[in-house]
Motif scaffolding. Structure first.
Motif, PDB file in Angstrom:
ATOM      1  N   ASN A   6       0.850  -1.192   0.000  1.00  0.00           N
ATOM      2  CA  ASN A   6       0.000   0.000   0.000  1.00  0.00           C
ATOM      3  C   ASN A   6       0.884   1.239   0.000  1.00  0.00           C
ATOM      4  O   ASN A   6       2.092   1.165   0.253  1.00  0.00           O
ATOM      5  CB  ASN A   6      -1.032  -0.024   1.136  1.00  0.00           C
ATOM      6  N   ALA A   7       0.290   2.353  -0.290  1.00  0.00           N
ATOM      7  CA  ALA A   7       1.049   3.599  -0.447  1.00  0.00           C
ATOM      8  C   ALA A   7       1.860   3.931   0.802  1.00  0.00           C
ATOM      9  O   ALA A   7       3.008   4.373   0.716  1.00  0.00           O
ATOM     10  CB  ALA A   7       0.113   4.743  -0.811  1.00  0.00           C
TER      11      ALA A   7
ATOM     12  N   SER B 186       2.676  10.308  -4.340  1.00  0.00           N
ATOM     13  CA  SER B 186       1.464  10.356  -5.158  1.00  0.00           C
ATOM     14  C   SER B 186       1.771  10.706  -6.614  1.00  0.00           C
ATOM     15  O   SER B 186       1.251  10.084  -7.541  1.00  0.00           O
ATOM     16  CB  SER B 186       0.481  11.366  -4.565  1.00  0.00           C
TER      17      SER B 186
ATOM     18  N   LEU C 142       3.496   7.657  -8.218  1.00  0.00           N
ATOM     19  CA  LEU C 142       2.549   6.562  -8.459  1.00  0.00           C
ATOM     20  C   LEU C 142       1.630   6.879  -9.633  1.00  0.00           C
ATOM     21  O   LEU C 142       1.317   5.992 -10.437  1.00  0.00           O
ATOM     22  CB  LEU C 142       1.732   6.281  -7.196  1.00  0.00           C
TER      23      LEU C 142
ATOM     24  N   TYR D 173      -0.683  -1.229  -4.421  1.00  0.00           N
ATOM     25  CA  TYR D 173      -0.076  -1.131  -5.748  1.00  0.00           C
ATOM     26  C   TYR D 173       0.693  -2.407  -6.071  1.00  0.00           C
ATOM     27  O   TYR D 173       1.330  -2.998  -5.198  1.00  0.00           O
ATOM     28  CB  TYR D 173       0.867   0.080  -5.815  1.00  0.00           C
TER      29      TYR D 173
END
Length: 115
Positions: free
Chosen positions: A39-40, A55, A58, A78
């Motif tokens: 995950n981020a 961000s 990505l 992701y």
């Protein structure tokens, strides 16, 4: 733009996305994560990136179809798009060794990626 240049556009998009150290680090991290993805927040911690910088990276990697986001409640996980990486490597190596694949067969076999 002629037909040949249009065919190169997806390759150029991927190469452009990977031409920044931060984006390359993100992509390599996601490749390492495999099918689990990250995950981020996990990416940000692992690479010590600020949320706004992460961000932007990505978004560019997603637009180049090198990574795939998947929403999980409030989080987004992701994943590296391994087939896209294989296509890029295949494009770069399609004419290697003077079109004599026997010369570089070992390298081609090493890079063989199954979809």
């Amino acid at each position: 733009m002629d037909e040949i240049e249009t065919d190169k556009q997806p390759v150029l998009s991927k190469l452009t996305a990977l031409s920044h150290a931060g984006r390359l680090d993100i992509f390599r991290l996601l490749v390492t994560a495999g099918g689990e993805g990250l995950n981020a927040g996990e990416i940000a911690v692992a690479l010590e990136l600020r949320p706004n910088t992460l961000s932007q990276h990505l978004t560019m990697l997603s637009a180049a179809h090198l990574i795939r986001p998947q929403r999980e409640g409030r989080n987004i996980r992701y994943f590296a798009e391994i087939p896209a990486m294989g296509e890029l490597l295949g494009f770069l190596m399609q004419d290697c060794c003077g079109r004599s694949p026997d010369i570089c067969q070992k390298a081609l076999e090493t890079l063989k990626i199954h979809k």
